[in-house]
Design an enzyme around this catalytic site. Structure first.
Site, PDB file in Angstrom:
ATOM      1  N   LYS A   1       9.992   2.884  -0.306  1.00 36.21           N
ATOM      2  CA  LYS A   1       8.725   3.523  -0.655  1.00 36.21           C
ATOM      3  C   LYS A   1       8.966   4.510  -1.787  1.00 36.21           C
ATOM      4  CE  LYS A   1       6.834   3.561   4.061  1.00 36.21           C
ATOM      5  NZ  LYS A   1       5.717   2.623   3.890  1.00 36.21           N
TER       6      LYS A   1
ATOM      7  N   ASP B   1       9.577  -3.357   3.998  1.00 36.24           N
ATOM      8  CA  ASP B   1       8.668  -2.277   4.408  1.00 36.24           C
ATOM      9  C   ASP B   1       7.631  -2.781   5.420  1.00 36.24           C
ATOM     10  OD1 ASP B   1       7.694   0.283   4.501  1.00 36.24           O
ATOM     11  OD2 ASP B   1       6.650   0.192   2.574  1.00 36.24           O
TER      12      ASP B   1
ATOM     13  N   ARG C   1       5.861  -4.826  12.214  1.00 39.87           N
ATOM     14  CA  ARG C   1       5.522  -6.098  12.865  1.00 39.87           C
ATOM     15  C   ARG C   1       6.769  -6.816  13.358  1.00 39.87           C
ATOM     16  NH1 ARG C   1       2.573  -8.112   7.527  1.00 39.87           N
ATOM     17  NH2 ARG C   1       2.324  -5.852   7.376  1.00 39.87           N
TER      18      ARG C   1
ATOM     19  N   ASP D   1      10.361   5.693   8.470  1.00 41.01           N
ATOM     20  CA  ASP D   1      10.185   4.496   7.646  1.00 41.01           C
ATOM     21  C   ASP D   1      10.371   4.833   6.173  1.00 41.01           C
ATOM     22  OD1 ASP D   1       9.552   2.039   6.618  1.00 41.01           O
ATOM     23  OD2 ASP D   1       7.402   2.123   7.123  1.00 41.01           O
TER      24      ASP D   1
HETATM   25  N1  BES Z   1       4.448   2.515   8.316  1.00 39.90           N
HETATM   26  C1  BES Z   1       3.851   1.767   7.276  1.00 39.90           C
HETATM   27  C2  BES Z   1       2.326   1.821   7.268  1.00 39.90           C
HETATM   28  C3  BES Z   1       1.665   3.155   7.048  1.00 39.90           C
HETATM   29  C4  BES Z   1       1.185   3.479   5.796  1.00 39.90           C
HETATM   30  C5  BES Z   1       1.465   4.035   8.082  1.00 39.90           C
HETATM   31  C6  BES Z   1       0.529   4.675   5.608  1.00 39.90           C
HETATM   32  C7  BES Z   1       0.823   5.238   7.877  1.00 39.90           C
HETATM   33  C8  BES Z   1       0.335   5.547   6.645  1.00 39.90           C
HETATM   34  C9  BES Z   1       4.248   0.310   7.382  1.00 39.90           C
HETATM   35  O1  BES Z   1       5.516   0.061   7.901  1.00 39.90           O
HETATM   36  C10 BES Z   1       4.229  -0.264   6.010  1.00 39.90           C
HETATM   37  O2  BES Z   1       5.024   0.152   5.216  1.00 39.90           O
HETATM   38  N2  BES Z   1       3.351  -1.217   5.753  1.00 39.90           N
HETATM   39  C11 BES Z   1       3.250  -1.824   4.493  1.00 39.90           C
HETATM   40  C12 BES Z   1       3.112  -3.311   4.686  1.00 39.90           C
HETATM   41  C13 BES Z   1       3.190  -4.110   3.420  1.00 39.90           C
HETATM   42  C14 BES Z   1       4.582  -4.033   2.853  1.00 39.90           C
HETATM   43  C15 BES Z   1       2.819  -5.541   3.717  1.00 39.90           C
HETATM   44  C16 BES Z   1       2.028  -1.265   3.787  1.00 39.90           C
HETATM   45  O3  BES Z   1       1.001  -1.069   4.434  1.00 39.90           O
HETATM   46  O4  BES Z   1       2.135  -0.989   2.599  1.00 39.90           O
HETATM   47 ZN    ZN Z   2       6.261   1.476   9.145  1.00 43.30          ZN
HETATM   48 MN    MN Z   3       7.006   0.148   6.403  1.00 44.50          MN
END
Ligand code: BES
Ligand code: ZN
Ligand code: MN
Length: 484
Positions: A256, A327, A331, A249
């Site tokens: 990120k 990101d 979901r 990711d």
């Molecule tokens: N894979 C990430 C979540 C994650 C963060 C997993 C830290 C493990 C450690 C997920 O795809 C993500 O990026 N989520 C975002 C969502 C937001 C953009 C609404 C997040 O949590 O920042």
């Molecule tokens: Zn993710």
């Molecule tokens: Mn993500």
């Protein structure tokens, strides 16, 4: 690490004795002098005793009896992990394990921690010999743990190791198609059925969410369908496990920051790994339960054709989603898998995903989040298992209030909920794609270990496998009982 059942002490190896205040030392094979030495130490309140008689090592661990069961069990696992470390430092290749305490399950938990702590991921090391632990075998006395239990534990641990390996594999090896290939190999090896869809089949099924996330990628996506449906299954409708399989990711165009948050994002398929590791354990242990696993897999990256903020995606269940952050990709692919799960006529669906950073913010690395609409009985059973295996679950609400936060101006919903309650709005998003008893586990807090702590080895955690195994086993037993 191989666990063996042994009728008596393997003579060439040292021995670990688990003991408590009531231990009858005459039952042990220790000599009167050794017993005297042990008792002297016990009197001084020393609870880890070690003596080395010209290479013949004896360890005596005074265990805590069960004041509160879950805490004591975790303590025993930790003691196992600690001994594993000491014994590797002594460069021994194997050791016996005998329980002289009155706790019937202590050998299980001690061996569990002992074996889990022995894990290493050395695939990419040139000089494996130099780094490899010397410990390879643990011989558990039959009287301390029945042979069938030893075999069950061995299979469970291998399931955890399989999951850890998957998480530790980098994208340079573990692409989405490779993930499918590995699952196919594993199916052959352990006896479950599998179907792995390629991009064409995913297109035919109109899984818009998976395809949207995959658009920036060079590698095609995959969708693995794992089936364990033994003849003696006690349930007709399957329990379905869905795991997030984002093999990497980057965040996509909503990139990120590279410095830290991306470094461990090969672990974003931890949910998928948990599902596959669970299948390893249930197939090897021949659990009498219908279980289906679904793992939608792709990487998420900003390629030329990547999906963009503002895009509207038609999902598998025909709902439309306005993407406002690429990101929030997990979901998108989970939604399609959850919608597909409907066609399996499930009794219960549980998804598990490294879904949000917000979940980590709320509980740190001590627990995972659970939410969903399955009945209280199922919920408390899963929570109970989570304490049993010390992968604890904390429940979050999915009140209607949170639905508001997902309203889109132009589509049925948007893929982010805003600044607040990020773990909940992610769960609320998924709820739109479920029409059956459902639970969602946000495992982001525990998917990756930043440091070693006892049997929780640094890097890929394998979290979820022991949790699911314990839960499914209980399901298999309770269904059997209710049919009698
Ligand atoms: N894979 C990430 C979540 C994650 C963060 C997993 C830290 C493990 C450690 C997920 O795809 C993500 O990026 N989520 C975002 C969502 C937001 C953009 C609404 C997040 O949590 O920042
Ligand atoms: Zn993710
Ligand atoms: Mn993500």
């Amino acid at each position: 690490m191989q666990l063996y059942s042994t009728p008596s002490k393997v003579a060439s190896l040292g021995c670990i004795y688990l003991a408590d205040a009531n231990t009858d030392w005459k039952q042990s094979s220790l000599s009167p002098q050794q017993i005297a030495y042990v008792q002297k130490n016990i009197a001084q309140k020393i609870n880890t005793i070690h003596f080395n008689e010209f290479g013949d090592h004896t360890f005596v661990i005074i265990i805590e009896n069960k004041p509160d069961t879950f805490g004591a069990q975790e303590q025993w696992r930790k003691q196992g992990a600690k001994l594993n470390k000491s014994i590797n430092e002594l460069k021994l290749s194997g050791i016996n394990l005998s329980n002289l305490s009155k706790e019937s399950m202590v050998a299980w938990h001690f061996a569990e921690g002992f074996a889990l702590a022995n894990y290493q991921f050395l695939k990419y090391k040139k000089d494996v010999k130099k780094e490899k632990h010397t410990l390879e075998s643990l011989y558990i006395f039959e009287k301390s743990l029945p042979k069938a239990k030893v075999e069950e534990l061995q299979n469970l641990i291998e399931g955890v190791f399989y999951a850890r390996n998957l998480v530790n594999e980098p994208l340079s090896y573990l692409t989405a198609p490779k993930f499918g290939e590995l699952v196919q190999h594993l199916a052959k090896e352990t006896g479950f059925e599998v179907e792995v869809w390629d991009k064409k089949q995913i297109e035919t099924a109109e899984m818009g969410g998976i395809l949207a996330v995959n658009r920036g990628s060079i590698d095609p996506p995959s969708f693995s369908i794992l089936k364990w449906q033994p003849d003696n299954a006690v349930n007709e409708q399957p329990i379905v496990l869905v795991g997030k399989g984002v093999v990497y990711d980057t965040g996509g165009l909503s990139l990120k920051p590279t410095a830290n948050s991306m470094d461990f994002m090969k672990s974003d398929m931890g949910g998928g790994a948990a599902v596959v590791g669970t299948f390893y354990a249930i197939a090897k242990n021949k659990l009498p339960l219908n279980v289906i696993g679904l793992v939608p897999a792709t990487d998420n990256r900003p390629g030329q054709n990547a999906y963009v903020p503002g895009d509207v995606v038609v999902m598998h269940n025909k709902l439309t989603v306005e993407v406002l952050n690429t990101d929030a990709e997990g979901r998108m692919l989970l939604a399609d898998a959850l919608s597909y799960a409907q066609s399996l006529n499930p009794q219960l669906v549980i998804d598990i995903a490294t879904l949000t950073g917000a979940s980590v913010m709320s509980v740190g690395t001590s627990a995972m989040l659970i939410m969903g609409n399955a009945n209280e009985g199922i919920k408390s059973s899963l929570k109970e298992s989570s304490f049993e295996v010390h992968e604890r679950l904390v429940e979050m609400p999915l009140w209607e209030d949170y639905k508001e936060m997902l309203k889109s101006d132009i589509a049925d919903l948007k893929n982010i909920g805003g600044k607040f309650a990020g773990a909940i709005t992610a769960g609320k998003f998924l709820e739109h794609f479920t029409a059956y008893p459902w639970l969602h586990i946000d495992m982001a807090p525990m998917g990756w270990n930043f440091q070693t702590s006892g049997y929780r080895i640094k890097n890929g955690s394998g979290a979820g496998v022991r949790l699911f195994y314990d839960f499914l086993k209980k399901q298999a037993n309770s269904e059997t009982r209710s049919e009698k």
